[in-house]
Design a protein around this motif. Structure first.
Motif, PDB file in Angstrom:
ATOM      1  N   GLU A 233       0.834  -1.210   0.000  1.00  0.00           N
ATOM      2  CA  GLU A 233       0.000   0.000   0.000  1.00  0.00           C
ATOM      3  C   GLU A 233       0.868   1.259   0.000  1.00  0.00           C
ATOM      4  O   GLU A 233       0.554   2.232  -0.699  1.00  0.00           O
ATOM      5  N   GLU A 234       1.954   1.249   0.774  1.00  0.00           N
ATOM      6  CA  GLU A 234       2.862   2.393   0.792  1.00  0.00           C
ATOM      7  C   GLU A 234       3.538   2.570  -0.566  1.00  0.00           C
ATOM      8  O   GLU A 234       3.757   3.693  -1.024  1.00  0.00           O
ATOM      9  N   LEU A 235       3.852   1.450  -1.216  1.00  0.00           N
ATOM     10  CA  LEU A 235       4.471   1.500  -2.538  1.00  0.00           C
ATOM     11  C   LEU A 235       3.522   2.140  -3.549  1.00  0.00           C
ATOM     12  O   LEU A 235       3.916   3.043  -4.297  1.00  0.00           O
ATOM     13  N   TYR A 236       2.268   1.678  -3.581  1.00  0.00           N
ATOM     14  CA  TYR A 236       1.295   2.236  -4.524  1.00  0.00           C
ATOM     15  C   TYR A 236       1.149   3.745  -4.316  1.00  0.00           C
ATOM     16  O   TYR A 236       1.125   4.517  -5.277  1.00  0.00           O
ATOM     17  N   GLU A 237       1.050   4.137  -3.061  1.00  0.00           N
ATOM     18  CA  GLU A 237       0.858   5.553  -2.742  1.00  0.00           C
ATOM     19  C   GLU A 237       2.064   6.385  -3.177  1.00  0.00           C
ATOM     20  O   GLU A 237       1.909   7.461  -3.763  1.00  0.00           O
ATOM     21  N   ALA A 238       3.269   5.879  -2.911  1.00  0.00           N
ATOM     22  CA  ALA A 238       4.478   6.626  -3.249  1.00  0.00           C
ATOM     23  C   ALA A 238       4.652   6.761  -4.761  1.00  0.00           C
ATOM     24  O   ALA A 238       4.959   7.847  -5.268  1.00  0.00           O
ATOM     25  N   VAL A 239       4.460   5.664  -5.491  1.00  0.00           N
ATOM     26  CA  VAL A 239       4.656   5.706  -6.946  1.00  0.00           C
ATOM     27  C   VAL A 239       3.634   6.627  -7.605  1.00  0.00           C
ATOM     28  O   VAL A 239       3.994   7.445  -8.466  1.00  0.00           O
TER      29      VAL A 239
ATOM     30  N   ILE B 162      14.041  15.069 -12.524  1.00  0.00           N
ATOM     31  CA  ILE B 162      14.543  14.870 -11.165  1.00  0.00           C
ATOM     32  C   ILE B 162      15.734  15.789 -10.892  1.00  0.00           C
ATOM     33  O   ILE B 162      15.847  16.393  -9.818  1.00  0.00           O
ATOM     34  N   ASP B 163      16.634  15.925 -11.862  1.00  0.00           N
ATOM     35  CA  ASP B 163      17.795  16.804 -11.692  1.00  0.00           C
ATOM     36  C   ASP B 163      17.364  18.261 -11.533  1.00  0.00           C
ATOM     37  O   ASP B 163      17.920  19.000 -10.715  1.00  0.00           O
ATOM     38  N   ARG B 164      16.389  18.693 -12.319  1.00  0.00           N
ATOM     39  CA  ARG B 164      15.948  20.092 -12.277  1.00  0.00           C
ATOM     40  C   ARG B 164      15.077  20.373 -11.057  1.00  0.00           C
ATOM     41  O   ARG B 164      15.299  21.360 -10.336  1.00  0.00           O
ATOM     42  N   TYR B 165      14.104  19.530 -10.828  1.00  0.00           N
ATOM     43  CA  TYR B 165      13.146  19.761  -9.750  1.00  0.00           C
ATOM     44  C   TYR B 165      13.755  19.467  -8.384  1.00  0.00           C
ATOM     45  O   TYR B 165      13.435  20.138  -7.395  1.00  0.00           O
ATOM     46  N   GLY B 166      14.626  18.464  -8.345  1.00  0.00           N
ATOM     47  CA  GLY B 166      15.328  18.147  -7.107  1.00  0.00           C
ATOM     48  C   GLY B 166      14.825  16.875  -6.451  1.00  0.00           C
ATOM     49  O   GLY B 166      13.628  16.747  -6.169  1.00  0.00           O
ATOM     50  N   PHE B 167      15.746  15.954  -6.253  1.00  0.00           N
ATOM     51  CA  PHE B 167      15.418  14.696  -5.568  1.00  0.00           C
ATOM     52  C   PHE B 167      14.823  14.973  -4.193  1.00  0.00           C
ATOM     53  O   PHE B 167      13.836  14.355  -3.799  1.00  0.00           O
ATOM     54  N   GLU B 168      15.420  15.907  -3.464  1.00  0.00           N
ATOM     55  CA  GLU B 168      14.947  16.211  -2.107  1.00  0.00           C
ATOM     56  C   GLU B 168      13.532  16.783  -2.133  1.00  0.00           C
ATOM     57  O   GLU B 168      12.731  16.493  -1.228  1.00  0.00           O
ATOM     58  N   ASN B 169      13.223  17.592  -3.148  1.00  0.00           N
ATOM     59  CA  ASN B 169      11.872  18.140  -3.253  1.00  0.00           C
ATOM     60  C   ASN B 169      10.845  17.034  -3.454  1.00  0.00           C
ATOM     61  O   ASN B 169       9.758  17.056  -2.852  1.00  0.00           O
ATOM     62  N   VAL B 170      11.179  16.071  -4.302  1.00  0.00           N
ATOM     63  CA  VAL B 170      10.279  14.935  -4.508  1.00  0.00           C
ATOM     64  C   VAL B 170      10.118  14.148  -3.214  1.00  0.00           C
ATOM     65  O   VAL B 170       8.993  13.839  -2.791  1.00  0.00           O
ATOM     66  N   TYR B 171      11.248  13.865  -2.572  1.00  0.00           N
ATOM     67  CA  TYR B 171      11.213  13.102  -1.316  1.00  0.00           C
ATOM     68  C   TYR B 171      10.344  13.796  -0.266  1.00  0.00           C
ATOM     69  O   TYR B 171       9.494  13.160   0.382  1.00  0.00           O
ATOM     70  N   ASN B 172      10.531  15.098  -0.102  1.00  0.00           N
ATOM     71  CA  ASN B 172       9.789  15.835   0.924  1.00  0.00           C
ATOM     72  C   ASN B 172       8.286  15.864   0.653  1.00  0.00           C
ATOM     73  O   ASN B 172       7.488  15.992   1.595  1.00  0.00           O
ATOM     74  N   GLN B 173       7.914  15.745  -0.614  1.00  0.00           N
ATOM     75  CA  GLN B 173       6.479  15.787  -0.958  1.00  0.00           C
ATOM     76  C   GLN B 173       5.795  14.441  -0.798  1.00  0.00           C
ATOM     77  O   GLN B 173       4.565  14.382  -0.736  1.00  0.00           O
ATOM     78  N   ILE B 174       6.572  13.366  -0.719  1.00  0.00           N
ATOM     79  CA  ILE B 174       5.913  12.046  -0.647  1.00  0.00           C
ATOM     80  C   ILE B 174       6.024  11.386   0.733  1.00  0.00           C
ATOM     81  O   ILE B 174       5.419  10.342   0.949  1.00  0.00           O
ATOM     82  N   VAL B 175       6.798  11.987   1.640  1.00  0.00           N
ATOM     83  CA  VAL B 175       6.897  11.389   2.976  1.00  0.00           C
ATOM     84  C   VAL B 175       5.985  12.114   3.957  1.00  0.00           C
ATOM     85  O   VAL B 175       5.574  13.234   3.719  1.00  0.00           O
TER      86      VAL B 175
END
Length: 203
Positions: free
Chosen positions: A163-169, A190-203
């Motif tokens: 369930e966590e996988l489905y939600e994250a993807v 990912i390079d432009r937007y930022g890996f950390e920005n993506v991470y912070n939005q999904i956790v």
């Protein structure tokens, strides 16, 4: 008018087609027609646009899955589930594919899945990669298989439940859909937007 359609045998033990499926595909091909085999476990076939929905139903009836061609999430590339469907998480791969395949995105997005750390499904060199480790799932993003700047993806979340996988993807694809530029490959996004920005939005 002709329409291009992507088809495959769905998610199962390997990338296989049976005789009945092949005969139905051949029914819609002229003698001089060619069918394209992609690197992503799909076949591209051109069919009359006016008959597209009828043809898709006929393909579905013999177990062929149909997907749009172009700037969409591709069907999930998978391993062969050589240790068994339950041990390697085939039901999870099938459900994930249902959730994401065919979704419109700024540029063709290639997700991949493998049922163990051997990685036969090549998850680390695709845009989004899932690796089953014991009874949990590791999620990688930003892999790139082509070009001089080819690279492995980066682990963004580990030890996920299904369930966590489905939600994250789905959340990652939503972010890309909303903020990606037209025809911007996912790795560049990912390079432009930022890996950390993506991470912070999904956790």
């Amino acid at each position: 008018m002709m329409a291009k359609l992507a088809i495959n045998g769905g998610i199962a033990f390997g990338s296989k087609l049976n005789a009945k499926q092949l005969s139905v595909i051949a029914k819609y091909m002229q003698e001089e027609d060619e069918i394209e085999l992609t690197t992503f476990q799909q076949l591209y076939i051109e069919v009359p646009e006016s008959e597209l929905e009828v043809i898709k139903k006929e393909f579905n009836a013999v177990g062929l899955s149909c997907y749009p061609v172009g700037n969409f999430v591709k069907s999930l590339r998978t391993c062969n589930f050589c240790k068994g469907s339950e041990e390697e998480g085939m039901p999870v791969a099938i459900e994930l594919n249902k959730l994401i395949a065919g979704r419109p995105v700024p540029f063709t997005l290639r997700p991949a899945y493998t049922g163990c750390p051997i990685g036969c499904g090549e998850p680390l060199i695709n845009d989004i990669g899932v690796m089953k480790v014991r009874d949990k799932y590791d999620l990688y993003i930003g892999g790139k298989s082509k070009g001089a700047d080819a690279r492995a993806g980066t682990l963004i979340l580990g030890k996920l439940t299904p369930e966590e996988l489905y939600e994250a993807v789905t959340a990652i694809i939503d972010i890309y859909s909303q903020h990606g530029k037209k025809r911007e490959p996912f790795a560049k996004f990912i390079d432009r937007y930022g890996f950390e920005n993506v991470y912070n939005q999904i956790v």
